[in-house]
Design a protein around this motif. Structure first.
Motif, PDB file in Angstrom:
ATOM      1  N   MET A   1       0.848  -1.184   0.000  1.00 14.26           N
ATOM      2  CA  MET A   1       0.000   0.000   0.000  1.00 14.26           C
ATOM      3  C   MET A   1       0.887   1.239   0.000  1.00 14.26           C
ATOM      4  N   ARG A   2       0.676   2.110  -0.973  1.00 16.98           N
ATOM      5  CA  ARG A   2       1.513   3.303  -1.108  1.00 16.98           C
ATOM      6  C   ARG A   2       0.870   4.458  -0.344  1.00 16.98           C
ATOM      7  N   GLN A   3       1.625   5.019   0.596  1.00 19.27           N
ATOM      8  CA  GLN A   3       1.110   6.034   1.504  1.00 19.27           C
ATOM      9  C   GLN A   3       1.188   7.421   0.855  1.00 19.27           C
ATOM     10  N   THR A   4       0.031   8.010   0.605  1.00 14.38           N
ATOM     11  CA  THR A   4      -0.021   9.324  -0.036  1.00 14.38           C
ATOM     12  C   THR A   4      -0.762  10.318   0.854  1.00 14.38           C
ATOM     13  N   TRP A   5      -0.750  11.565   0.430  1.00 15.72           N
ATOM     14  CA  TRP A   5      -1.302  12.667   1.237  1.00 15.72           C
ATOM     15  C   TRP A   5      -1.898  13.682   0.275  1.00 15.72           C
ATOM     16  N   THR A 275     -12.429   4.236  -6.889  1.00 17.68           N
ATOM     17  CA  THR A 275     -11.840   4.818  -5.692  1.00 17.68           C
ATOM     18  C   THR A 275     -12.669   4.307  -4.532  1.00 17.68           C
ATOM     19  N   LEU A 276     -12.135   3.391  -3.764  1.00 17.63           N
ATOM     20  CA  LEU A 276     -12.876   2.831  -2.641  1.00 17.63           C
ATOM     21  C   LEU A 276     -12.694   3.758  -1.442  1.00 17.63           C
ATOM     22  N   CYS A 277     -13.712   4.585  -1.202  1.00 18.15           N
ATOM     23  CA  CYS A 277     -13.669   5.527  -0.074  1.00 18.15           C
ATOM     24  C   CYS A 277     -14.443   4.922   1.081  1.00 18.15           C
ATOM     25  N   PHE A 302      -7.470   3.080  -6.193  1.00 25.31           N
ATOM     26  CA  PHE A 302      -7.132   4.129  -5.234  1.00 25.31           C
ATOM     27  C   PHE A 302      -8.019   3.917  -4.014  1.00 25.31           C
ATOM     28  N   LEU A 303      -7.460   4.235  -2.837  1.00 23.26           N
ATOM     29  CA  LEU A 303      -8.166   4.011  -1.580  1.00 23.26           C
ATOM     30  C   LEU A 303      -8.202   5.290  -0.743  1.00 23.26           C
ATOM     31  N   HIS A 304      -9.364   5.588  -0.177  1.00 22.66           N
ATOM     32  CA  HIS A 304      -9.507   6.606   0.857  1.00 22.66           C
ATOM     33  C   HIS A 304      -9.835   5.866   2.148  1.00 22.66           C
ATOM     34  N   LEU A 305      -8.942   5.900   3.101  1.00 24.71           N
ATOM     35  CA  LEU A 305      -9.161   5.196   4.351  1.00 24.71           C
ATOM     36  C   LEU A 305      -9.520   6.195   5.440  1.00 24.71           C
ATOM     37  N   ARG A 306     -10.799   6.240   5.749  1.00 26.59           N
ATOM     38  CA  ARG A 306     -11.308   7.015   6.880  1.00 26.59           C
ATOM     39  C   ARG A 306     -12.529   6.294   7.415  1.00 26.59           C
ATOM     40  N   ASN A 307     -13.043   6.763   8.523  1.00 25.04           N
ATOM     41  CA  ASN A 307     -14.135   6.068   9.191  1.00 25.04           C
ATOM     42  C   ASN A 307     -15.213   7.052   9.598  1.00 25.04           C
ATOM     43  N   PRO A 356      -2.256   2.905  -4.204  1.00 27.02           N
ATOM     44  CA  PRO A 356      -2.102   4.124  -3.410  1.00 27.02           C
ATOM     45  C   PRO A 356      -3.304   4.347  -2.501  1.00 27.02           C
ATOM     46  N   PHE A 357      -3.029   4.814  -1.292  1.00 28.88           N
ATOM     47  CA  PHE A 357      -4.105   5.199  -0.381  1.00 28.88           C
ATOM     48  C   PHE A 357      -3.710   6.484   0.315  1.00 28.88           C
TER      49      PHE A 357
END
Length: 405
Positions: A1-5, A275-277, A302-307, A356-357
């Motif tokens: 998993m590639r850590q992006t910002w 984009t899996l948010c 692409f991934l958006h990881l939040r809750n 990337p996430f």
């Protein structure tokens, strides 16, 4: 998993130096200053890449622009009106320029009018942190009594309408203005400029446009751009509706797994992806995020990881943005599913085996509370989220206790 910002450009109060200290590996950005429907030129793209590539003291950052979020799809394209064909050609030209600059992943959305909707951008939590929140009662009060959309009350349960009427009656003029401003903040690039009349005009353009018609327009759009993306080696990934249910009478077509499957099957190319948010999709109780990752895995680019914490069990309900490990989505199970897909891709020799996430959003904590960064994008809150997600990744991949194949 590639850590992006995510970085909003030179006006972003979170700097390249901040990202470096957070230990990210890549950057998610967009050319927000270019009007929707216009071409992103090679010169403008190179200018943004150059800014990403240096720290405040001129030292090289080593960071690159990995993901575009978002290359906007115009309202004309969504409605198939006006200059929609010219806008598709401009979108293709922008995609060619981005690929020429070495960028392979392009996130976009197909939400009519509103990019996202919240009623409170700084909801206070018991520990003093703040977060973004969608309150269904407040939204109904806005829709029925402030915007005064015709027949709006018919889109809400009777109990919600009654409570919204009581709450609206208790609001001061400042309360009403703040609520309207918060909702309108989701209009692309127009947080401080759109009036209620502007919103009404936008909504009128979608009057009687059904979800089926909007979905057909999306498939038409993808039928034009996805083959070119496939040829260029670009991965397109659609962001889900936020929140994932109908608002303001507007059609929504990317709210569930079934929505994604319909569009992926209609334009069945690897370049046409997801984009899996976890935050957007997680606001709906019938969306199973780890299962969606497993079933849609081949097309997740692409991934958006939040809750989020849902405050009811209804499809349309209130929710607030939780800590990354504290909401309704099982983040450990979701990341485990991602890591399994990455292992599968590596075994197949796929060049895109590393997905990337980014640690999407975050609660405002500590100095975030006075920094006043872009709503939802604090520096310390995101750093905390990234650290938590990084810890899960490390543990699941550890050779002693790691993920079983």
């Amino acid at each position: 998993m590639r850590q992006t910002w995510r970085w909003f450009g030179p006006k972003d109060l979170v700097s390249i130096d901040d990202m470096m200290q957070a230990g990210v590996e890549g950057v998610v950005s967009a050319l927000h200053h270019i009007p929707t429907g216009a071409v992103w030129t090679a010169e403008e793209i190179a200018r943004r890449q150059a800014l990403i590539g240096v720290m405040k003291d001129g030292s090289p950052s080593g960071l690159k622009w990995d993901v575009v979020e978002s290359l906007p799809v115009s309202e004309d394209i969504k409605k198939q009106k006006g200059d929609w064909r010219a806008h598709i050609e401009a979108w293709k030209a922008s995609m060619r320029a981005l690929r020429g600059a070495g960028i392979e992943v392009i996130c976009y959305n197909f939400m009519p009018v509103l990019d996202w909707t919240r009623t409170d951008l700084a909801h206070r939590r018991p520990n003093g942190a703040t977060c973004m929140r969608f309150d269904l009662i407040d939204f109904a009060a806005f829709d029925i009594h402030i915007l005064a959309r015709p027949d709006a009350a018919g889109d809400f349960p009777e109990a919600v309408v009654d409570e919204a009427t009581r709450r609206f009656a208790a609001m001061s003029d400042d309360d009403k203005a703040a609520l309207a401003q918060n909702v309108v903040f989701g209009l692309p690039g127009a947080a401080e400029n759109f009036s209620l009349e502007d919103v009404r005009a936008h909504l009128a353009e979608y009057d009687r446009l059904s979800p089926e018609t909007l979905r057909g327009h999306m498939i038409d759009f993808l039928s034009e751009v996805a083959p070119l993306a496939q040829e260029l080696g670009v991965r397109l990934c659609c962001h889900p509706d936020d929140p994932p249910f109908t608002l303001l009478g507007l059609p929504r077509v990317m709210s569930t797994e079934a929505d994604y499957r319909t569009v992926l099957d209609a334009v069945d190319l690897p370049a046409n992806g997801v984009t899996l948010c976890a935050g957007s999709l997680g606001a709906r109780p019938d969306n199973d995020l780890p299962g969606m990752m497993q079933r849609l895995a081949d097309r997740v680019h692409f991934l958006h990881l939040r809750n989020v914490t849902r405050e009811s069990d209804q499809i349309m309900g209130s929710f607030h943005e939780a800590e990354h490990l504290g909401g309704g989505t099982d983040m450990v199970a979701l990341i485990a599913a991602v890591l399994r897909e990455e292992r599968r891709r590596r075994a197949e020799g796929r060049a895109d085996h590393q997905i990337p996430f980014r640690p999407d959003h975050g609660q405002d904590i500590l100095d975030d509370l006075t920094r006043k960064a872009q709503p939802g994008y604090p520096s310390i809150g995101r750093l905390k989220g990234l650290a938590e997600l990084r810890g899960i990744m490390t543990a699941l991949d550890h050779p002693a206790e790691g993920l079983r194949a």
